[in-house]
Structure formats: C-alpha cells, structure tokens
Design a protein around this motif. Structure first.
Motif, mmCIF file in Angstrom:
data_model
loop_
_atom_site.group_PDB
_atom_site.id
_atom_site.type_symbol
_atom_site.label_atom_id
_atom_site.label_comp_id
_atom_site.label_asym_id
_atom_site.label_seq_id
_atom_site.Cartn_x
_atom_site.Cartn_y
_atom_site.Cartn_z
ATOM 1 N N TYR A 48 8.876 -9.590 4.064
ATOM 2 C CA TYR A 48 8.153 -8.418 3.600
ATOM 3 C C TYR A 48 8.816 -7.999 2.296
ATOM 4 N N ALA A 50 10.092 -4.893 -0.156
ATOM 5 C CA ALA A 50 10.449 -3.479 -0.244
ATOM 6 C C ALA A 50 10.880 -3.208 -1.679
ATOM 7 N N TYR A 60 19.009 -0.962 0.813
ATOM 8 C CA TYR A 60 17.635 -1.485 0.816
ATOM 9 C C TYR A 60 16.937 -1.283 2.162
ATOM 10 N N GLY A 66 7.123 -0.345 0.950
ATOM 11 C CA GLY A 66 7.102 -1.716 1.420
ATOM 12 C C GLY A 66 5.702 -2.234 1.656
ATOM 13 N N ASN A 68 3.619 -5.982 3.514
ATOM 14 C CA ASN A 68 3.721 -7.215 4.292
ATOM 15 C C ASN A 68 2.634 -8.197 3.878
#
Length: 164
Positions: A48, A50, A60, A66, A68
């Motif tokens: 994913y 971020a 982080y 974020g 996906n």
C-alpha cells in the motif's frame, strides 16, 4: 532471484504508478515536502502507499494518508503465491534476495515517472522522498535503508537530512 518473475508487476507499475503519484502530488500542492512510502507485509503480500508532507520518515506507520492500489497488490501476491522455494514467513537469504529484487523493480519504475508529473504539481523530483519497507517483520530497517538510497538522488537525501 530471476527478475523476470517481476515482469507483470513491473509492467503494471510502469503503467499505473505515474497516475498514482500524480494523485498524491495534487493533494500536496502548496507543501514544501512530500514523502511517499511503499509498505508491504512481512510476507510480501502486496504494497500500500502512504504519504506525508513532512521530512520525517521514522513515524511512517502513523501517517494518515494512504491508498491500496490494485496494481501494487495482486501482481505481487501472485508472485509470492507462485514461489514454492522461499518461506516468506521466516528470515532467510532467499527472502532478503527477493526483497532486494523487488526494490530494484520499484526503483526502475520510480525513476521512470515523467518529470511532468512533478512539475505540474509544483514540485521537482528532488523534492519528493520515496522509500519502501515492511509494516512489521524481518526486514523493516534493511528495506527502508536500502530503498532510500536506491530511490532518491543524493540531493534529495541531503534535503531530507539523510546524508551530510
């Protein structure tokens, strides 16, 4: 590790990553910095993304931004599931070699992001710090350290205080 097993993953990254980075940078307009991370699981079940508008990468795991994207998830899962030789649940030379090969594929695709993506959003490539790591697991620090050096120019590393 044979890099050819990452061909489909790399092709999808090549096609989709510039659009994903463009979306992130559109939200970052007006910011002075943007750090973008690729986070995987201990067993490499997808990534994913971020991001944060600071120069701090140590926290982080607390970043609120974020996404996906499927192109970073399913193709990587397919590679892991097809590999019968590596135990992805335990640290090993083979698992680390897999990580290094995966990072080299990401490096290639990050470096191929067109300059226009950065410029149209008010950034230079050097303003953005990229890295990859695990959310938890065997190679958190190793992946972070290796990817920061692979994905970024010395000028970027200096600007983010990662080298002197």
């Amino acid at each position: 590790m044979d890099i050819a097993v990452f061909d489909e993953f790399s092709e999808k990254c090549s096609k989709e990553l510039p659009n994903e980075i463009d979306k992130i940078l559109q939200h970052a307009k007006g910011e002075k910095a943007c750090t973008i991370s690729f986070i995987t699981t201990d067993d490499f079940y997808g990534f994913y993304i971020a991001w944060d508008y600071s120069t701090e990468i140590d926290a982080y795991f607390e970043w609120e931004n974020g996404s996906n994207p499927d192109f970073l998830y399913q193709p990587l899962v397919d590679i892991v599931e097809a590999d019968e030789e590596i135990d992805f649940c335990e640290p090993s030379d083979e698992k680390w070699n897999f990580a290094e090969t995966l990072l080299s594929v990401l490096e290639k695709n990050i470096k191929e992001i067109p300059e226009e993506i950065f410029e149209k959003n008010g950034f230079k490539r050097e303003d953005i710090l990229f890295f990859a790591t695990m959310g938890d697991g065997d190679y958190i620090e190793e992946m972070l350290e290796a990817s920061v050096k692979m994905f970024n120019s010395p000028k970027t590393l200096e600007a983010y205080g990662l080298i002197e």
